[in-house]
Design a protein around this motif. Structure first.
Motif, mmCIF file in Angstrom:
data_model
loop_
_atom_site.group_PDB
_atom_site.id
_atom_site.type_symbol
_atom_site.label_atom_id
_atom_site.label_comp_id
_atom_site.label_asym_id
_atom_site.label_seq_id
_atom_site.Cartn_x
_atom_site.Cartn_y
_atom_site.Cartn_z
ATOM 1 N N ALA A 1 6.805 13.327 -8.222
ATOM 2 C CA ALA A 1 7.172 14.300 -9.141
ATOM 3 C C ALA A 1 6.269 15.225 -9.318
ATOM 4 C CB ALA A 1 7.683 13.559 -10.482
ATOM 5 N N GLN A 2 6.873 16.601 -9.422
ATOM 6 C CA GLN A 2 5.971 17.734 -9.527
ATOM 7 C C GLN A 2 5.025 17.619 -10.735
ATOM 8 O OE1 GLN A 2 5.497 20.351 -7.552
ATOM 9 N NE2 GLN A 2 6.577 19.173 -6.038
ATOM 10 N N ASN A 3 5.294 16.952 -11.819
ATOM 11 C CA ASN A 3 4.220 16.629 -12.814
ATOM 12 C C ASN A 3 3.162 15.690 -12.595
ATOM 13 O OD1 ASN A 3 5.631 14.220 -13.101
ATOM 14 N ND2 ASN A 3 5.716 14.444 -15.252
ATOM 15 N N ASP A 4 3.248 15.258 -11.387
ATOM 16 C CA ASP A 4 2.221 14.298 -10.762
ATOM 17 C C ASP A 4 2.215 12.944 -11.326
ATOM 18 O OD1 ASP A 4 0.284 14.133 -8.537
ATOM 19 O OD2 ASP A 4 -1.094 15.639 -9.662
ATOM 20 N N ARG A 5 3.101 12.503 -12.048
ATOM 21 C CA ARG A 5 3.211 11.371 -13.120
ATOM 22 C C ARG A 5 4.097 10.221 -12.674
ATOM 23 N NH1 ARG A 5 -0.991 11.460 -16.911
ATOM 24 N NH2 ARG A 5 -1.341 13.454 -17.531
ATOM 25 N N LEU A 6 4.990 10.701 -11.826
ATOM 26 C CA LEU A 6 5.983 9.546 -11.456
ATOM 27 C C LEU A 6 6.190 9.520 -9.877
ATOM 28 C CD1 LEU A 6 8.837 10.135 -13.862
ATOM 29 C CD2 LEU A 6 7.006 8.531 -13.830
ATOM 30 N N LEU A 7 6.336 8.231 -9.317
ATOM 31 C CA LEU A 7 6.370 7.967 -7.813
ATOM 32 C C LEU A 7 7.663 7.111 -7.828
ATOM 33 C CD1 LEU A 7 3.625 7.083 -5.486
ATOM 34 C CD2 LEU A 7 5.681 6.163 -5.348
ATOM 35 N N ILE A 8 8.397 7.350 -6.765
ATOM 36 C CA ILE A 8 9.713 6.699 -6.388
ATOM 37 C C ILE A 8 9.771 6.278 -4.899
ATOM 38 C CG2 ILE A 8 11.087 8.736 -5.943
ATOM 39 C CD1 ILE A 8 13.239 7.016 -7.229
ATOM 40 N N THR A 9 10.115 4.953 -4.822
ATOM 41 C CA THR A 9 10.090 4.653 -3.502
ATOM 42 C C THR A 9 11.534 3.720 -3.389
ATOM 43 O OG1 THR A 9 9.205 2.349 -3.840
ATOM 44 C CG2 THR A 9 7.752 4.197 -3.063
ATOM 45 N N GLY A 10 12.078 3.827 -2.003
ATOM 46 C CA GLY A 10 13.381 3.337 -1.716
ATOM 47 C C GLY A 10 13.319 2.133 -0.656
ATOM 48 N N SER A 11 13.723 0.911 -0.832
ATOM 49 C CA SER A 11 13.675 0.058 -0.059
ATOM 50 C C SER A 11 15.001 -1.006 -0.326
ATOM 51 C CB SER A 11 12.449 -0.915 -0.587
ATOM 52 O OG SER A 11 12.383 -2.181 0.430
ATOM 53 N N ARG A 12 15.513 -1.537 0.755
ATOM 54 C CA ARG A 12 16.752 -2.001 0.745
ATOM 55 C C ARG A 12 17.937 -1.340 0.051
ATOM 56 N NH1 ARG A 12 15.749 -8.716 0.561
ATOM 57 N NH2 ARG A 12 17.849 -8.341 1.210
ATOM 58 N N ASN A 13 18.347 -2.072 -1.046
ATOM 59 C CA ASN A 13 19.530 -1.567 -1.768
ATOM 60 C C ASN A 13 19.079 -0.967 -3.267
ATOM 61 O OD1 ASN A 13 18.959 -3.918 -3.175
ATOM 62 N ND2 ASN A 13 20.948 -4.749 -3.164
ATOM 63 N N HIS A 14 17.521 -0.633 -3.328
ATOM 64 C CA HIS A 14 17.375 -0.197 -4.595
ATOM 65 C C HIS A 14 16.238 0.781 -4.632
ATOM 66 C CE1 HIS A 14 14.754 -3.848 -4.011
ATOM 67 N NE2 HIS A 14 13.677 -3.128 -4.607
ATOM 68 N N CYS A 15 15.897 1.497 -5.608
ATOM 69 C CA CYS A 15 14.596 2.446 -5.535
ATOM 70 C C CYS A 15 13.732 1.711 -6.794
ATOM 71 C CB CYS A 15 15.006 3.678 -5.821
ATOM 72 S SG CYS A 15 15.817 4.684 -4.552
ATOM 73 N N THR A 16 12.614 2.033 -6.729
ATOM 74 C CA THR A 16 11.478 1.515 -7.727
ATOM 75 C C THR A 16 10.715 2.749 -7.992
ATOM 76 O OG1 THR A 16 11.036 -0.559 -6.361
ATOM 77 C CG2 THR A 16 9.524 0.104 -8.275
ATOM 78 N N LEU A 17 10.552 2.855 -9.283
ATOM 79 C CA LEU A 17 10.105 4.014 -10.075
ATOM 80 C C LEU A 17 8.850 3.575 -10.711
ATOM 81 C CD1 LEU A 17 10.365 7.164 -10.963
ATOM 82 C CD2 LEU A 17 11.250 6.339 -13.209
ATOM 83 N N TYR A 18 7.576 4.288 -10.390
ATOM 84 C CA TYR A 18 6.285 3.905 -10.946
ATOM 85 C C TYR A 18 5.783 4.980 -11.667
ATOM 86 C CZ TYR A 18 6.349 0.569 -6.937
ATOM 87 O OH TYR A 18 6.622 -0.676 -6.202
ATOM 88 N N GLN A 19 5.135 4.816 -12.846
ATOM 89 C CA GLN A 19 4.313 5.611 -13.530
ATOM 90 C C GLN A 19 2.609 5.745 -12.901
ATOM 91 O OE1 GLN A 19 4.175 5.245 -18.003
ATOM 92 N NE2 GLN A 19 3.150 7.186 -17.993
ATOM 93 N N ILE A 20 2.257 7.013 -12.662
ATOM 94 C CA ILE A 20 1.021 6.804 -11.944
ATOM 95 C C ILE A 20 -0.024 7.063 -13.214
ATOM 96 C CG2 ILE A 20 -0.395 8.126 -10.427
ATOM 97 C CD1 ILE A 20 2.016 9.239 -9.212
ATOM 98 N N GLN A 21 -0.934 6.229 -12.877
ATOM 99 C CA GLN A 21 -2.095 6.556 -13.866
ATOM 100 C C GLN A 21 -3.381 6.583 -13.457
ATOM 101 O OE1 GLN A 21 -2.299 2.623 -16.237
ATOM 102 N NE2 GLN A 21 -0.211 2.520 -17.041
ATOM 103 N N TYR A 22 -4.158 7.472 -13.939
ATOM 104 C CA TYR A 22 -5.478 8.083 -13.112
ATOM 105 C C TYR A 22 -6.775 7.778 -14.011
ATOM 106 C CZ TYR A 22 -2.203 11.287 -10.820
ATOM 107 O OH TYR A 22 -1.215 11.816 -10.001
#
Length: 395
Positions: free
Chosen positions: A374-395
Motif C-alpha cells: 500500500a502507498q501508506n507503507d503500512r500494509l502488504l498483500i500476497t496471493g497464494s492458491r485460493n486466497h490472499c493474506t494481508l499483513y501489517q508492516i511494523q518498523y
C-alpha cells in the motif's frame, strides 16, 4: 477398523483436493512462465440486480456490478513527509532508513478460486483479488473483522475465462483489469461513490497479459497475447500507438517504457518519440518488473530466481539477491528502501536497498504468485492458491 478406514478416506480426499487446487494454480499461471498466444473469446459477465454499468466492444457487452464504497478516503501516511530526489546513484539512499522489522498477519481473504493478481488502493481502503471467477473487492476500512467477506464480486461465468492482471494508477484512483476471454481492458473509477467502470479499452479479442499506465500522459499500456504492446488514450479510449516487440511484463518510469520478454530481453523505449529501443539481455525469462519510485533503476525478476537492478540512464546492472526458484512477482515499497519478492520457492522475501540484503522471510505451504504494498507503507498483500493474506508492516 471401520473408523480408521473412514479417516484414511477423508485424508486421501483432502490430498486430492489440495493436488487439484495446485494443478489449477499451475495451469492458471502458465502465462507467468510461458507466453500463450492466440485469440481469446469475449466473455459475457452476468448481470446483478444492483446498480450496474454496461460498456463493451461492438461484438458483445459486459455487465459489471458495483456497490458503494465507504465514505472514508486515503489512509494517514505517517512518516511519509520525507522527500527524496531522483538520482542514479545507489549511495544516495535516504539517511532515514525504514525497513520492516515484523509482518503481522491481519486477514486471510478467501477468494475461493486460484488468485492470479492483487492490488491495494490506499485511496479507497480496498483490496482487489483477481481469479478465474472474476474480481472480488474487500473493504479494509475496519481491520477488526475476524472473517472478512468481499464487499463486491464482479463475476465471470464463461468457462476458461479469468482476470489475471490488474493495475492501479500511481494515485490509486483508477484500476485497470484484463485477462483471458474478457473483452478488452476495463477501466474503473475509484473516485466515484459507486464502483464504476468508466470505459473499456479494446484489445481486438486478444488476451492481455500485463498492464501499465502513465498518468502524466493519460495513457494505458497492455501487453497482448499476439505479441503486441497496445497503448490507449485514457480520455478517449482510442488506440494511439503499437509496439511490435512481445513482452510478458511492462512498467512505465517517467517517459520510458520497460518491457521484459519470455526470451530474457529487456527493452526500453520512449513513450513519446518513436526511437529505436535500448535492449538488454538476461539469461532467463523476465517474470517480474518494478520501477524504483525515487531513483533511476528498474528491478528485474527472472525465472532463474535472480534479481537485478538495471540502471535506466546507463551504467552496469547489479545482481541484488537470488531466490531458490522462479520469481513470480516483486514490487518496491513506496519509498524504495526495500522490496518484496515472491515466487515458487513458497517464500515471501524482503530485501533491503541498495545491495539486496536479505531481510524478513515468511514461509508458506505453496507458491506465492502476486504481491502489492500500500502507498501508506503500512500494509502488504500476497496471493497464494485460493486466497490472499494481508499483513501489517511494523518498523
Amino acid at each position: 477398523m471401520e473408523s480408521m478406514l473412514k479417516k484414511l478416506v477423508r485424508e486421501v480426499d483432502s490430498y486430492i483436493l489440495e493436488a487439484q487446487g495446485f494443478l489449477q494454480i499451475l495451469n492458471a499461471h502458465s502465462q507467468y512462465i510461458t507466453i500463450q498466444t492466440g485469440q481469446s473469446r469475449q466473455a459475457p459477465i452476468t448481470p446483478s440486480p444492483t446498480k450496474r454499468t454496461c460498456l463493451g466492444d461492438t461484438a458483445s457487452k459486459e455487465v459489471w456490478v458495483g456497490t458503494p464504497f465507504p465514505g472514508s478516503r486515503s489512509w494517514d501516511s505517517e512518516d511519509n513527509d520525507e522527500e527524496w530526489g531522483r538520482t542514479h546513484s545507489l549511495s544516495s539512499q535516504s539517511t532515514k532508513v525504514r525497513v520492516p522489522q515484523k509482518l503481522e498477519k491481519i486477514w486471510k481473504l478467501k477468494h475461493g478460486t486460484p488468485v492470479l493478481a492483487t492490488a491495494l488502493s490506499s485511496f479507497t481502503r480496498h483490496a482487489f483479488t483477481c481469479g478465474s471467477d472474476g474480481v472480488k473487492v474487500w473493504s479494509l476500512a475496519s481491520q477488526t473483522v475476524e472473517n472478512p467477506v468481499p464487499e463486491t464480486h464482479l463475476h465471470i461465468q464463461t468457462q476458461g475465462s479469468m482476470v489475471h492482471t490488474c493495475h492501479l494508477t500511481s494515485d490509486s484512483t483508477t484500476l485497470l483489469m484484463a485477462g483471458n476471454s474478457v473483452a478488452g481492458v476495463s477501466v474503473w473509477d475509484l473516485k466515484a461513490p459507486t464502483l464504476h467502470m468508466k470505459s473499456k479499452l479494446p484489445s481486438s479479442g486478444f488476451a492481455c497479459q500485463a498492464l501499465a499506465s502513465s498518468l502524466e500522459n493519460n495513457l494505458a499500456l497492455g501487453s497482448l497475447s499476439n505479441g503486441i504492446i497496445r497503448i490507449w488514450d485514457l480520455r478517449s479510449g482510442q488506440v494511439v500507438r503499437y509496439s511490435p516487440d512481445p513482452a510478458t511484463k511492462i512498467v512505465v518510469m517517467d517517459q520510458q517504457v520497460w518491457a521484459g520478454s519470455q526470451e530474457g530481453s529487456l527493452q526500453c523505449w520512449d513513450l513519446q518519440n518513436l526511437t529505436e529501443p535500448q535492449k538488454y539481455q538476461f539469461d532467463s525469462q523476465i517474470t517480474a518488473l518494478s520501477p524504483h519510485p525515487q531513483e533511476d533503476f528498474v528491478l528485474v525478476g527472472l525465472s532463474s530466481g535472480q534479481q537485478w537492478l538495471q540502471p535506466t540512464s546507463g551504467g552496469l546492472r547489479q545482481m541484488v539477491g537470488c531466490k531458490e526458484d522462479t520469481i513470480l512477482d516483486l514490487t518496491f515499497s513506496p519509498k524504495g528502501q526495500w522490496w518484496v519478492s515472491v515466487g515458487m520457492d513458497n517464500l515471501l522475501s524482503i530485501y533491503h536497498m541498495p545491495a539486496g540484503t536479505p531481510g524478513l522471510q515468511v514461509a508458506r505451504s505453496s507458491s506465492i504468485v502476486c504481491c502489492d504494498v500500500a502507498q501508506n507503507d503500512r500494509l502488504l498483500i500476497t496471493g497464494s492458491r485460493n486466497h490472499c493474506t494481508l499483513y501489517q508492516i511494523q518498523y
